[in-house]
Design an enzyme around this catalytic site. Structure first.
Site, PDB file in Angstrom:
ATOM      1  N   GLU A  87       0.790  -1.222   0.000  1.00 12.05           N
ATOM      2  CA  GLU A  87       0.000   0.000   0.000  1.00 12.05           C
ATOM      3  C   GLU A  87       0.832   1.288   0.000  1.00 12.05           C
ATOM      4  O   GLU A  87       0.412   2.289  -0.564  1.00 12.05           O
ATOM      5  CB  GLU A  87      -0.941   0.001   1.221  1.00 12.05           C
ATOM      6  CG  GLU A  87      -1.986  -1.100   1.212  1.00 12.05           C
ATOM      7  CD  GLU A  87      -3.002  -0.930   0.098  1.00 12.05           C
ATOM      8  OE1 GLU A  87      -3.332   0.220  -0.239  1.00 12.05           O
ATOM      9  OE2 GLU A  87      -3.456  -1.962  -0.452  1.00 12.05           O
ATOM     10  N   SER A 466     -48.399 -28.619  41.184  1.00  7.03           N
ATOM     11  CA  SER A 466     -48.062 -28.714  42.611  1.00  7.03           C
ATOM     12  C   SER A 466     -46.811 -27.932  42.965  1.00  7.03           C
ATOM     13  O   SER A 466     -46.545 -27.694  44.146  1.00  7.03           O
ATOM     14  CB  SER A 466     -47.881 -30.183  43.008  1.00  7.03           C
ATOM     15  OG  SER A 466     -49.084 -30.908  42.789  1.00  7.03           O
TER      16      SER A 466
END
Length: 810
Positions: A87, A466
């Site tokens: 780059e 229950s």
């Protein structure tokens, strides 16, 4: 001629001066319009939300952009060199603008008439990526140049390169080199080899077009270009170049990687964070720490999956998922079958497989990854054909009675073997919390998140059966009833407004006559619970029950409430039971403990109400309420809580909580939960739950450090054909046993105002002197019996009517 030359020179000079002035004006004006670059020093990159367990295990990552910021000092030199060679070779030499590169680009424009790549330095790319658009115009290029010069004055070269390496796009939603390494190779940058580094370094030019997943051929050419430039500039030698150049391109998309499987936890935390902070959580680099402990979560995960698989096998084999095609000449296309298997769901415990052949003692099968496996017939003996929900056929005697070639089946990995299995169609949930402050320590929302994202631990409201009875009994104790109060367990008939008769029964279809409340709850006697609620009064009961956190709209105003016809989630039930475990306090369940921003500053920290009878004294002494009973689970919560303790609200008296725990401990020792005695702990208390027609199976239990609730049922309600003690309790035991391993047993401290008295078990009154079958019972001082039982047992400590069977109560 001389005059003409003078005029020409003057015009040229004037024009040049005017041009220079114009350019200067343009530059000065443009420069004045540019944004200030000092914001780059405190730049906020778009970083996804990460969610961790309390002990730092990543369980979720959310955000469109994949980005993991990395400091420049942690970037391998080889990767830096690859980027620079590709780059901006002169990055460390220029002042933000590479004049040579600009000259080459200008010459290319003059010669060819087209704009060329290559003139932008890394600094100019940083300027463009942070401040400008990607549209190629001369105006934008001028802005780039000026911004680059500004950036170079404000930041060091390493700071600029760090910004670039974290900001740039590498394709597949990967931003920054660390994310690129994870997406393409499933690792971190420090573990990449030269060929992989060159591949990543070449991507910024055209990340979508030349990445190795979308276009391997183009990616290979680009990698070769990067390697040539690295060789040319002396970053690598010839041998390294040749080795990297000849390596095959092996890459695949790697999704977000987590340290452990807790998707329901992560999703619950994500929703809460979205509500607190808004959509910015997905880009602001927030890190959230949950209250969940990775060890307990793993135990819970295994408990639920193993328990549901075991339940499913008890109810027989439902047959092959599908049948793959075998050619007329019997030839099997194994490669094609393996690919077709990818369409079938896999879970963390089970994988799809296709049967290749059936032998006398085993079968051969192929997996989606093309691996061929052997499955012993011994692991298939459970696979009786399911004839109905409640009935299986005879056990198989040969593999061919279970499967045939081409069947798509499911298998489980065992200890170096593969086991025959199937995907359960039953579902389940488990939620565990610390009873002192409501911190969720483990949560499982279903058999597998891949099959269903629905969180049954928090979102499914079902009848608890229950499992709900302890709240009714607690309300009774709050209003003067005792564990020794006698309730008549006898047939009753209730009529509603439509004159319809309701004849509730015990699950045994038997009636047991006068029964103490303690026995009524430990044995889960329905008629005792109904008569108790009738004697207490529904209105008075609801006022107490609502304090546990249940919404009035989910509580029926009828006697069926005594049988658990309320609507509640496992989290609701677990939160309610926490009050029995912590001495009677209401805690609020929470899952997000702490949130930090991208600068590691705390932006949120939970400070939940904590059950602490002596909180004020402890605060004054700067002592944590979790230090009194030191163990590994209390330590988890103590480490999470760094703030001044906020006392929780007392919702039932400590005396009621103590007596309820005593009764629920009996439910394990002598009642419906006695299977849990196998855990060999005396400090456990709990209650089973089974709804009408066995549509839901529950178990909730606790000690002073941990409370957990388990639900088992179908998403489309139908009978599970088992009681809570059969379907849910084994899962609870699989969790609580390992979870409490190494945690000392704790005995609740008896609060003031309680007395222990010897009573006659038949009447609940004081035992007669020398009575052989007398038992001890705990009472609040004001409700302890004052009269001794008669020798003939005719007098009872009874509140409800004691007339004969068949009475009708309205």
């Amino acid at each position: 001629m001389k005059n003409f030359l003078h005029i020409f020179i003057r015009v040229l000079v004037s024009t040049s001066v005017a041009g220079i002035c114009a350019i200067a004006v343009i530059v000065l004006y443009t420069n004045a319009q540019l944004p200030t670059v000092n914001v780059l020093e405190e730049i906020q990159l778009q970083v996804p939300l990460k969610i961790y367990t309390a002990d730092g295990k990543l369980i979720g990552e959310y955000g469109e952009k994949r980005r993991t910021p990395i400091a420049i000092k942690d970037v391998p030199e080889t990767l830096k060199n690859a980027i620079l060679a590709t780059e901006d070779r002169r990055f460390y030499d220029h002042n933000g603008v590479d004049l040579r590169g600009m000259a080459r680009a200008t010459l290319h424009l003059v010669v060819s008439g087209t704009k060329a790549q290559g003139a932008s330095t890394i600094t100019m790319q940083v300027a463009r990526n942070f401040f400008l658009t990607r549209k190629k115009t001369f105006g934008r290029k001028l802005n780039e140049v000026l911004l680059a010069i500004k950036i170079e004055k404000e930041l060091s070269k390493d700071q600029i390169l760090e910004l670039y390496l974290n900001k740039i796009y590498f394709g597949k939603r990967a931003y920054g080199v660390q994310a690129a390494a994870q997406v393409y190779y499933g690792t971190t940058v420090d573990k990449l080899d030269l060929a992989q580094i060159a591949m990543i370094a070449g991507l910024p030019q055209a990340p979508s077009a030349i990445n190795p997943i979308n276009n391997p051929e183009a990616a290979t050419k680009r990698r070769a270009h990067v390697l040539k430039r690295m060789l040319h500039y002396g970053f690598i030698n010839e041998a390294e170049y040749e080795e990297a150049q000849t390596k095959p391109v092996v890459t695949s998309y790697h999704g977000r990687v987590v340290d452990m499987d807790a998707p329901h936890v992560a999703e619950m935390a994500r929703k809460e964070l979205l509500e607190k902070f808004g959509p910015d959580i997905y880009t602001s680099g927030f890190v959230a720490y949950t209250t969940v402990d990775s060890r307990l979560q793993t135990i819970a995960h295994h408990a639920v999956q193993e328990g549901l698989l075991e339940y499913d096998k008890r109810h027989g084999y439902r047959g092959a998922v599908a049948q793959l095609t075998v050619s007329d000449d019997g030839i099997i296309n194994k490669e094609q079958w393996a690919e077709q298997l990818r369409a079938y769901p896999k879970t963390s415990f089970t994988l799809p497989a296709a049967v290749l052949s059936v032998g006398d003692n085993s079968i051969q099968a192929i997996l989606p990854n093309h691996q061929q496996i052997t499955i012993s017939f011994d692991s298939m003996r459970w696979a009786s054909r399911q004839l109905s929900r409640s009935r299986n056929g005879p056990p198989p005697q040969h593999p061919s009675e279970v499967v045939s070639t081409g069947d798509v089946i499911y298998v489980e990995p065992g200890n170096n073997v593969w086991l025959f299995s199937q995907l359960p169609d039953v579902e389940g949930a488990l939620v565990a919390m610390h009873p002192k402050n409501g911190a969720l320590l483990a949560m499982i929302g279903g058999f597998d998140f891949n099959l269903s994202h629905f969180n049954r631990a928090t979102q499914a409201t079902r009848q608890p059966g229950s499992n709900f009875k302890p709240f009714v009994y607690a309300a009774a104790l709050e209003h003067g009833f005792t564990a020794a109060t006698i309730i008549n367990d006898a047939p009753v008939v209730y009529k509603d407004n439509m004159d319809e008769a309701w004849r509730p029964q015990n699950d045994t279809r038997r009636f047991y006559g006068p029964t103490r409340l303690r026995v009524g709850l430990t044995k889960s006697r329905n008629l005792v619970s109904i008569r108790l609620l009738q004697s207490l009064g529904i209105g008075r009961a609801l006022k107490v029950i609502e304090r546990f956190g249940f919404s009035r709209q989910n509580l029926p105003r009828s006697l069926s409430l005594a049988l658990g016809t309320a609507a509640a989630s496992p989290l609701d039930i677990c939160t309610g039971y926490a009050a029995f475990a912590n001495g009677g306090y209401k805690v609020k369940p929470f899952i997000v403990q702490k949130v930090t921003d991208s600068q590691d500053k705390i932006v949120y920290e939970a400070n939940p109400p904590t059950a602490c009878p002596e909180c004020q004294r402890l605060v004054e002494q700067d002592v944590s309420p979790f230090e009194q009973e030191e163990n590994t689970i209390n330590q988890l919560v103590k480490e999470q809580n760094s703030q001044t303790t906020v006392p929780a609200t007392q919702i039932i008296t400590p005396q009621t909580a103590y007596i309820m725990t005593s009764i629920l401990q009996d439910a394990i020792q002598t009642g419906t939960g006695k299977l849990a005695r196998a855990l060999n702990r005396s400090d456990l208390a709990g209650k089973t739950g089974t709804t009408n027609n066995q549509m839901d199976a529950w178990y909730t239990g606790y000690n002073q450090s941990l409370v957990a609730s388990v639900w088992v049922g179908y998403d489309d309600p139908r009978s599970v054909e088992e009681y809570g003690s059969q379907a849910a309790l084994p899962i609870w035991m699989k969790f609580m046993g390992p979870a409490l391993q190494g945690v000392p047993e704790t005995k609740p401290e008896q609060p003031r105002g309680l007395v222990t008295v010897k009573i006659d078990p038949a009447t609940g009154l004081l035992a007669r002197p020398g009575q052989g079958n007398a038992i001890f019972e705990v009472f609040r001082q004001e409700t302890a019996p004052s009269r001794a039982a008669a020798h003939y047992g005719g007098e009872r400590n009874a509140i409800t009517p004691s007339s004969g069977s068949g009475e009708t109560l309205f």
